[in-house]
Design a protein around this motif. Structure first.
Motif, mmCIF file in Angstrom:
data_model
loop_
_atom_site.group_PDB
_atom_site.id
_atom_site.type_symbol
_atom_site.label_atom_id
_atom_site.label_comp_id
_atom_site.label_asym_id
_atom_site.label_seq_id
_atom_site.Cartn_x
_atom_site.Cartn_y
_atom_site.Cartn_z
ATOM 1 N N ASN A 264 26.149 -19.713 -0.282
ATOM 2 C CA ASN A 264 26.003 -18.883 -1.487
ATOM 3 C C ASN A 264 26.634 -19.515 -2.727
ATOM 4 O O ASN A 264 26.832 -18.841 -3.736
ATOM 5 N N LYS A 265 26.959 -20.808 -2.643
ATOM 6 C CA LYS A 265 27.636 -21.470 -3.782
ATOM 7 C C LYS A 265 26.762 -21.487 -5.039
ATOM 8 O O LYS A 265 27.249 -21.313 -6.147
ATOM 9 N N PHE A 266 25.483 -21.755 -4.856
ATOM 10 C CA PHE A 266 24.537 -21.724 -5.977
ATOM 11 C C PHE A 266 23.122 -21.632 -5.430
ATOM 12 O O PHE A 266 22.885 -21.839 -4.237
ATOM 13 N N ASP A 267 22.177 -21.314 -6.320
ATOM 14 C CA ASP A 267 20.762 -21.261 -5.941
ATOM 15 C C ASP A 267 20.144 -22.646 -6.119
ATOM 16 O O ASP A 267 20.308 -23.267 -7.176
ATOM 17 N N TRP A 268 19.444 -23.108 -5.090
ATOM 18 C CA TRP A 268 18.791 -24.424 -5.161
ATOM 19 C C TRP A 268 17.310 -24.269 -4.817
ATOM 20 O O TRP A 268 16.919 -23.350 -4.103
ATOM 21 N N VAL A 269 16.514 -25.180 -5.379
ATOM 22 C CA VAL A 269 15.066 -25.167 -5.107
ATOM 23 C C VAL A 269 14.576 -26.597 -4.927
ATOM 24 O O VAL A 269 15.110 -27.533 -5.529
ATOM 25 N N ALA A 270 13.564 -26.742 -4.092
ATOM 26 C CA ALA A 270 12.804 -27.994 -4.058
ATOM 27 C C ALA A 270 11.736 -27.888 -5.132
ATOM 28 O O ALA A 270 11.202 -26.801 -5.376
ATOM 29 N N VAL A 271 11.446 -28.999 -5.801
ATOM 30 C CA VAL A 271 10.398 -29.006 -6.826
ATOM 31 C C VAL A 271 9.393 -30.114 -6.509
ATOM 32 O O VAL A 271 9.735 -31.077 -5.822
ATOM 33 N N PRO A 272 8.146 -29.982 -7.002
ATOM 34 C CA PRO A 272 7.159 -31.023 -6.750
ATOM 35 C C PRO A 272 7.609 -32.379 -7.302
ATOM 36 O O PRO A 272 8.373 -32.438 -8.275
ATOM 37 N N ASN A 273 7.143 -33.450 -6.672
ATOM 38 C CA ASN A 273 7.491 -34.783 -7.163
ATOM 39 C C ASN A 273 7.011 -34.966 -8.600
ATOM 40 O O ASN A 273 5.839 -34.708 -8.907
ATOM 41 N N PRO A 274 7.907 -35.387 -9.488
ATOM 42 C CA PRO A 274 7.503 -35.622 -10.877
ATOM 43 C C PRO A 274 6.421 -36.699 -10.977
ATOM 44 O O PRO A 274 6.261 -37.537 -10.091
ATOM 45 N N ASN A 323 11.306 -28.394 10.020
ATOM 46 C CA ASN A 323 10.609 -29.617 9.632
ATOM 47 C C ASN A 323 9.128 -29.352 9.385
ATOM 48 O O ASN A 323 8.606 -28.287 9.733
ATOM 49 N N ILE A 324 8.461 -30.327 8.796
ATOM 50 C CA ILE A 324 7.027 -30.228 8.518
ATOM 51 C C ILE A 324 6.283 -30.820 9.717
ATOM 52 O O ILE A 324 6.592 -31.940 10.142
ATOM 53 N N PRO A 325 5.306 -30.110 10.293
ATOM 54 C CA PRO A 325 4.638 -30.631 11.490
ATOM 55 C C PRO A 325 3.726 -31.809 11.197
ATOM 56 O O PRO A 325 3.039 -31.841 10.181
ATOM 57 N N ALA A 326 3.724 -32.778 12.125
ATOM 58 C CA ALA A 326 2.757 -33.884 12.067
ATOM 59 C C ALA A 326 1.575 -33.574 12.980
ATOM 60 O O ALA A 326 0.668 -34.380 13.119
ATOM 61 N N VAL A 335 3.754 -22.591 10.484
ATOM 62 C CA VAL A 335 4.877 -22.510 11.419
ATOM 63 C C VAL A 335 5.758 -21.330 11.037
ATOM 64 O O VAL A 335 6.036 -21.104 9.859
ATOM 65 N N ASN A 336 6.207 -20.593 12.031
ATOM 66 C CA ASN A 336 7.157 -19.489 11.801
ATOM 67 C C ASN A 336 8.569 -20.069 11.900
ATOM 68 O O ASN A 336 9.087 -20.282 12.993
ATOM 69 N N TYR A 337 9.167 -20.345 10.746
ATOM 70 C CA TYR A 337 10.500 -20.960 10.724
ATOM 71 C C TYR A 337 11.561 -19.884 10.977
ATOM 72 O O TYR A 337 12.062 -19.243 10.054
ATOM 73 N N VAL A 338 11.901 -19.747 12.261
ATOM 74 C CA VAL A 338 12.739 -18.627 12.683
ATOM 75 C C VAL A 338 14.151 -18.657 12.090
ATOM 76 O O VAL A 338 14.753 -17.607 11.881
ATOM 77 N N ASN A 339 14.673 -19.853 11.830
ATOM 78 C CA ASN A 339 16.059 -19.958 11.347
ATOM 79 C C ASN A 339 16.168 -20.216 9.848
ATOM 80 O O ASN A 339 17.258 -20.455 9.340
ATOM 81 N N ALA A 340 15.026 -20.197 9.152
ATOM 82 C CA ALA A 340 15.042 -20.556 7.730
ATOM 83 C C ALA A 340 15.360 -19.352 6.849
ATOM 84 O O ALA A 340 14.721 -18.302 6.955
ATOM 85 N N GLN A 341 16.343 -19.521 5.987
ATOM 86 C CA GLN A 341 16.652 -18.518 4.976
ATOM 87 C C GLN A 341 15.651 -18.673 3.828
ATOM 88 O O GLN A 341 14.913 -19.667 3.776
ATOM 89 N N PRO A 342 15.591 -17.708 2.884
ATOM 90 C CA PRO A 342 14.550 -17.755 1.841
ATOM 91 C C PRO A 342 14.457 -19.080 1.078
ATOM 92 O O PRO A 342 13.357 -19.588 0.850
ATOM 93 N N ALA A 347 11.463 -24.092 0.161
ATOM 94 C CA ALA A 347 11.470 -25.559 0.069
ATOM 95 C C ALA A 347 10.471 -26.168 1.042
ATOM 96 O O ALA A 347 9.753 -27.120 0.703
ATOM 97 N N LEU A 348 10.402 -25.615 2.259
ATOM 98 C CA LEU A 348 9.424 -26.107 3.244
ATOM 99 C C LEU A 348 8.005 -25.920 2.710
ATOM 100 O O LEU A 348 7.139 -26.774 2.923
ATOM 101 N N GLY A 349 7.780 -24.829 1.996
ATOM 102 C CA GLY A 349 6.468 -24.590 1.395
ATOM 103 C C GLY A 349 6.134 -25.613 0.318
ATOM 104 O O GLY A 349 5.006 -26.114 0.246
ATOM 105 N N ILE A 350 7.120 -25.952 -0.520
ATOM 106 C CA ILE A 350 6.907 -26.952 -1.582
ATOM 107 C C ILE A 350 6.577 -28.312 -0.974
ATOM 108 O O ILE A 350 5.624 -28.987 -1.389
ATOM 109 N N PHE A 351 7.363 -28.734 -0.003
ATOM 110 C CA PHE A 351 7.110 -30.035 0.626
ATOM 111 C C PHE A 351 5.784 -30.037 1.396
ATOM 112 O O PHE A 351 5.028 -31.002 1.338
#
Length: 412
Positions: A264-274, A323-326, A335-342, A347-351
């Motif tokens: 909970n230190k801060f909010d982080w996001v993955a963003v698309p590759n510039p 992880n992202i499936p190959a 994939v149902n990411y059972v242990n993933a927080q929001p 981030a998994l969706g962005i990647f």
């Protein structure tokens, strides 16, 4: 009598050793799955040896060259180690399953172009890409650049945020030629000439010049690249977690670590590759489970890899490790990411969606068996330029020479 019988079975059990490194919990999940496999195959004992990533990079190649090593390893130097891979296709009943589900990345593991053997499979896909400290952007009242923003636009925005929030630096990139390649290809680097050989062209040179300049003007956190010598790898995620940088270029494999260490230190996001002038790409990759010629139990080795590749077991591994499936079928189903927080789920969706934006050059570079001939000198020589030991032009000339020498040496 029962104990004696159990002891006899145990004594006859064929051992399969698996050398594994983990970014998060990959080896832990593999060990869980190994127990399930052993229950179904009482004559086989799976030993999962968890080792540091450095062991995979530096010690495993030496062991394999000396004719020693495990039965299976989790590796990332896919082409570079391919001469040591064991073809297990004769022990795989349903080869069509491997072709259908892992066919798009099978070439990354092939020792020779057009080879149809089965040497293993990708345990997951990864993609290089950036993370951003969203809380700092909000504190600075600076809007996040959009999905098609350029690297230059992100530099401007991240610098504004760093200045307003008194953050140590706007950006940091992993000390890695693999990470460097995404922005270079986006900036127009072809990587390969008309003959298919490595080349340093204007796009690559532009990226080197920008990168050195961003260090000199304080945009990039100098400690990450200048803090190590030679071509040693160093990640930048620790600096991001500690709040020393607004934006970081790393990759999807860090999602678990971010979820765990930031909390909970801060909010982080993955963003698309510039974007650059040519693309908005990262580099695909990932780790592969590979069978090795050092195995004395090829049939049992193939049986465990076949088990790990089965859709239900593969889905379990991917879901628990974030992880992202190959695996083509799972990629389509989701994939149902059972242990993933929001934040991790987002981030998994962005990647995952970014896979479609990857440049064909990025795929080719990842699958090229001599890609380290460019990646390693990029790290060592660019570092010399940003600390003032070489001019940027001198660094580029040395990268070119080192690259050509390394390819010649590897081809011997």
């Amino acid at each position: 009598m029962a104990l004696i019988a159990a002891g006899a079975i145990s004594a006859q059990a064929q051992e399969v050793r698996v050398m594994c490194y983990q970014d998060g919990v990959e080896c832990d999940v593999t060990a869980e799955l190994a127990k399930k496999f052993e229950a179904q195959n009482p004559g086989i004992k799976i030993v999962v040896d968890a080792v540091p990533y450095k062991t995979i990079l530096e010690q495993l190649p030496v062991q394999l060259a000396a004719g020693q090593g495990p039965d299976i390893a989790r590796v990332t130097d896919l082409g570079g180690l391919s001469k040591f891979y064991l073809d297990i296709s004769s022990h795989i009943k349903d080869q069509k399953y491997f072709d259908a589900q892992f066919g798009s990345t099978a070439g990354w593991l092939s020792p020779n172009a057009g080879d149809k053997g089965i040497y293993g499979f990708m345990s997951q896909l990864t993609m290089t890409g950036p993370y951003v400290n969203k809380t700092l952007f909000e504190q600075a009242k600076v809007a996040l650049p959009g999905p098609k923003a350029t690297w230059d636009e992100w530099v401007v925005a991240a610098n504004k945020v760093a200045k307003a929030t008194q953050t140590k630096a706007a950006m940091a990139w992993d000390r890695s030629g693999h990470r460097f390649a995404g922005p270079a290809i986006s900036n127009g680097a072809a990587i390969f000439d008309a003959k298919g050989d490595l080349t340093l062209d204007a796009g690559y040179k532009t990226t080197v010049n920008k990168f050195v300049g961003w260090h000199k003007d304080g945009t990039l956190l100098k400690e990450v690249w200048a803090g190590s010598g030679g071509s040693t790898y160093a990640d930048s995620i620790g600096e991001f977690i500690n709040g020393n940088t607004v934006m970081v270029l790393s990759g999807s494999w860090q999602i678990n670590r971010l979820q765990k260490d930031i909390g909970n230190k801060f909010d982080w996001v993955a963003v698309p590759n510039p974007c650059g002038v040519a693309a908005c790409t990262g580099i695909p990759g990932g780790a592969a489970w590979v069978a090795l010629k050092t195995s004395k139990s090829p049939k049992e080795t193939a049986a465990f890899l076949n088990f790990m590749a089965a859709e239900a077991n593969y889905a379990d591994f991917i879901a628990k490790t974030n992880n992202i499936p190959a695996h083509a079928g799972l990629a389509k189903k989701g994939v149902n990411y059972v242990n993933a927080q929001p934040a991790a789920r987002a981030a998994l969706g962005i990647f995952g969606s970014g896979v479609a934006q990857l440049s064909p050059v990025a795929y080719k570079f990842q699958g090229y068996k001599y890609n380290r001939a460019l990646m390693l000198p990029t790290v060592s020589r660019v570092t010399q330029a940003l600390v003032g030991e070489l001019s940027t032009d001198e660094a580029l000339n040395k990268i070119n020479t080192d690259m050509q020498d390394a390819v010649k040496q590897a081809q011997k």
